[in-house]
Design an enzyme around this catalytic site. Sequence first.
Site: not given
Length: 315
Positions: A115-117
């Site tokens: 995931g990005c975060y």
Amino acid sequence: MSVRVFIDGEAGTTGLQIRERLAGRPDLTLLSIDPALRKDTSARADLLNSADIAILCLPDSAATESVSLIQNSTTRVIDASSAHRVHSEWAYGFAEMSKEQTALIKEARFVANPGCYPQGVIATIRPLVAAGLLPADLPITVNAISGYSGGGRQLIESYEADANASPYMPYALGFNHKHLPEMEKYSLLKSTPLFQPAVGNYAQGMVTAVPLQLGALNDAPSGAALYEAIADYYAGSNGFVQVAPFNGDQKREDLNPETFNGTNTMRLHVFANEDRRQAVLMAVYDNLGKGASGAAVQNMNLMIGADPFEGLKTA
């Protein structure tokens, strides 16, 4: 012989960016589905089973369905959804996460794109827990901001149609964001972080920030010790993850979340006040680059034995 790649969900934001990064590569043959057949299970199954690498850019349930449609033992999969990120049979696709991770990705049949975060949080916290500078049960808070492209087509259309869209919109205030399981697991934490993300009124780019009250620890590490542990952890890595100098800056223009847009670069920062025994760990990167499409291309390059930098830009 070229590698056959099928992007299932190529019309979405992540899929389009992956295709752009792969376009024109002589070592690849890109398979595409007729737009009229995107929801045709049989047509998708044929392409999934014809591919050497299938990259899934789909909602979780559709990604799970795509995996079930693969009936051979040869198609390798990169899943950009969150469906398999903490699954024991899937390699986590953050190659810089540990010294072993690159080799795991190279050999894996199934790779879950991060995931990005979580990547920025894992990149800063994991080295410190691994070094024993932070206890695994330390309560962690994460503040982060992303461009609206991270929210998918509906959010993109909403922001681009609204001239007065909010410049800063906190969300997930029930503190149950879908990225929490991977954030906890791969940061080596024993408790779930308190995660407070926000959307900014700009297209792409992100910053994650982890504030640390070091004074709450019996044996509090210095800011310099935190920096040295993180710098040592990534010394000699592939160059996509960089560590900014630890020089006491109180303001930096390159903390702009858009700094590394269009690249696969992630830059880590350590800021500290030794007298107050406080620190903040920050990561700056493109939520559509290292945070999504760039990471998928990097993982694919590893899986097929290509140059890890092929199709990717660095800052």
